[in-house]
Design a protein around this motif. Structure first.
Motif, PDB file in Angstrom:
ATOM      1  N   PHE A 187      11.646  90.754 -28.619  1.00 19.95           N
ATOM      2  CA  PHE A 187      10.383  90.779 -27.657  1.00 19.95           C
ATOM      3  C   PHE A 187      10.331  89.967 -26.437  1.00 19.95           C
ATOM      4  O   PHE A 187       9.732  89.002 -25.918  1.00 19.95           O
ATOM      5  CB  PHE A 187       9.031  90.014 -28.356  1.00 19.95           C
ATOM      6  N   GLY A 188      11.653  90.114 -25.909  1.00 18.54           N
ATOM      7  CA  GLY A 188      11.946  89.302 -24.448  1.00 18.54           C
ATOM      8  C   GLY A 188      12.144  88.017 -24.733  1.00 18.54           C
ATOM      9  O   GLY A 188      12.946  87.518 -25.544  1.00 18.54           O
ATOM     10  N   THR A 235      15.145  97.748 -38.033  1.00 20.29           N
ATOM     11  CA  THR A 235      14.898  96.332 -38.420  1.00 20.29           C
ATOM     12  C   THR A 235      14.782  95.393 -37.199  1.00 20.29           C
ATOM     13  O   THR A 235      15.740  95.409 -36.495  1.00 20.29           O
ATOM     14  CB  THR A 235      15.479  95.999 -39.573  1.00 20.29           C
ATOM     15  N   LEU A 236      13.680  94.783 -36.553  1.00 20.33           N
ATOM     16  CA  LEU A 236      13.627  93.931 -35.731  1.00 20.33           C
ATOM     17  C   LEU A 236      13.764  92.605 -35.952  1.00 20.33           C
ATOM     18  O   LEU A 236      12.580  92.150 -36.647  1.00 20.33           O
ATOM     19  CB  LEU A 236      12.485  94.328 -34.735  1.00 20.33           C
ATOM     20  N   PRO A 237      14.547  91.717 -35.454  1.00 26.04           N
ATOM     21  CA  PRO A 237      14.187  90.183 -35.696  1.00 26.04           C
ATOM     22  C   PRO A 237      13.420  89.690 -34.448  1.00 26.04           C
ATOM     23  O   PRO A 237      13.548  90.041 -33.461  1.00 26.04           O
ATOM     24  CB  PRO A 237      15.677  89.650 -35.539  1.00 26.04           C
ATOM     25  N   VAL A 293       3.348  90.646 -30.626  1.00 31.65           N
ATOM     26  CA  VAL A 293       3.408  89.662 -31.437  1.00 31.65           C
ATOM     27  C   VAL A 293       2.966  88.318 -30.630  1.00 31.65           C
ATOM     28  O   VAL A 293       3.004  88.288 -29.452  1.00 31.65           O
ATOM     29  CB  VAL A 293       4.979  89.302 -31.856  1.00 31.65           C
ATOM     30  N   HIS A 294       2.402  87.283 -31.309  1.00 32.47           N
ATOM     31  CA  HIS A 294       2.132  86.091 -30.662  1.00 32.47           C
ATOM     32  C   HIS A 294       2.198  85.165 -31.660  1.00 32.47           C
ATOM     33  O   HIS A 294       2.046  85.215 -33.144  1.00 32.47           O
ATOM     34  CB  HIS A 294       0.776  85.980 -29.937  1.00 32.47           C
ATOM     35  N   CYS A 295       2.543  83.625 -31.228  1.00 33.84           N
ATOM     36  CA  CYS A 295       2.547  82.602 -32.129  1.00 33.84           C
ATOM     37  C   CYS A 295       1.211  82.207 -32.682  1.00 33.84           C
ATOM     38  O   CYS A 295       0.377  82.005 -31.837  1.00 33.84           O
ATOM     39  CB  CYS A 295       3.371  81.536 -31.286  1.00 33.84           C
ATOM     40  N   GLY A 353       4.496  88.436 -27.056  1.00 35.45           N
ATOM     41  CA  GLY A 353       5.740  89.443 -26.365  1.00 35.45           C
ATOM     42  C   GLY A 353       5.176  90.698 -27.114  1.00 35.45           C
ATOM     43  O   GLY A 353       4.383  90.847 -27.959  1.00 35.45           O
ATOM     44  N   THR A 354       5.702  91.742 -26.431  1.00 37.35           N
ATOM     45  CA  THR A 354       5.426  93.092 -26.817  1.00 37.35           C
ATOM     46  C   THR A 354       6.988  94.104 -26.625  1.00 37.35           C
ATOM     47  O   THR A 354       7.609  93.712 -26.078  1.00 37.35           O
ATOM     48  CB  THR A 354       4.252  93.843 -25.871  1.00 37.35           C
ATOM     49  N   ARG A 355       6.555  95.132 -27.532  1.00 40.85           N
ATOM     50  CA  ARG A 355       7.643  96.054 -27.316  1.00 40.85           C
ATOM     51  C   ARG A 355       7.340  97.176 -27.826  1.00 40.85           C
ATOM     52  O   ARG A 355       6.443  97.481 -28.647  1.00 40.85           O
ATOM     53  CB  ARG A 355       9.202  95.622 -27.975  1.00 40.85           C
ATOM     54  N   ARG A 356       7.796  98.523 -27.265  1.00 39.45           N
ATOM     55  CA  ARG A 356       7.453  99.891 -27.790  1.00 39.45           C
ATOM     56  C   ARG A 356       8.401 100.049 -28.945  1.00 39.45           C
ATOM     57  O   ARG A 356       9.504  99.665 -29.110  1.00 39.45           O
ATOM     58  CB  ARG A 356       8.055 100.927 -26.864  1.00 39.45           C
ATOM     59  N   VAL A 357       7.693 100.844 -30.067  1.00 43.68           N
ATOM     60  CA  VAL A 357       8.702 100.856 -31.500  1.00 43.68           C
ATOM     61  C   VAL A 357       8.559 102.598 -31.615  1.00 43.68           C
ATOM     62  O   VAL A 357       7.415 103.015 -31.696  1.00 43.68           O
ATOM     63  CB  VAL A 357       8.134 100.302 -32.121  1.00 43.68           C
TER      64      VAL A 357
END
Length: 144
Positions: free
Chosen positions: A98-99, A91-93, A72-74, A82-86
């Protein structure tokens, strides 16, 4: 009819039989991202990119994704990301998933608002000085 209705009602309450009307969460293989931030974000999973506006949410099919890294980026400042493994359906806020991404976006928005307020104040000051100068000019014209 009443007996048949009661039978159907009881059948829906049997343990182990989920009520189809009340899903527990996102469908299997779907990650839902909620943009609970005040800015638009761009979300990428595998080769799929979507723009997600504030207070909107969107589902991503993770069963077909070969790369399970969600990025994700603004939109207004791509340096905030930010990044994350899915791996599992969830459901992710965006603000918490993302840190430090959510905090950085909030800081960016606060700075932007401060800049808007500053510009507004400068504009009002310029307008006030112009009106004062016009009054002065009108006073000179009256005496000529």
């Amino acid at each position: 009819w009443a007996k048949q209705h009661q039978f159907l009602h009881n059948a829906m309450e049997l343990p182990g039989i989920p009520d189809a009307k009340e899903p527990d969460g996102p469908e299997d293989g779907i990650v839902v991202l909620e943009n609970n931030l005040g800015a638009a974000i761009e979300v990428t999973l595998d080769q799929e990119m979507k723009v997600l506006y504030p207070q909107k949410s969107c589902g991503f099919d993770i069963t077909r994704a070969s790369d399970k890294l969600m990025k994700v980026h603004c939109r207004d400042d791509p340096s905030i990301f930010g990044t994350r493994r899915v791996e599992d359906s969830s459901t992710l806020p965006a603000s918490e998933s993302f840190g430090s991404f959510g905090i950085e976006v909030a800081d960016f928005l606060q700075k932007e608002q401060h800049e808007v307020d500053r510009e507004k104040s400068l504009l009002q000051e310029r307008k006030r000085r112009m009106e004062k100068e016009l009054e002065k000019q009108r006073g000179i014209e009256v005496f000529c």
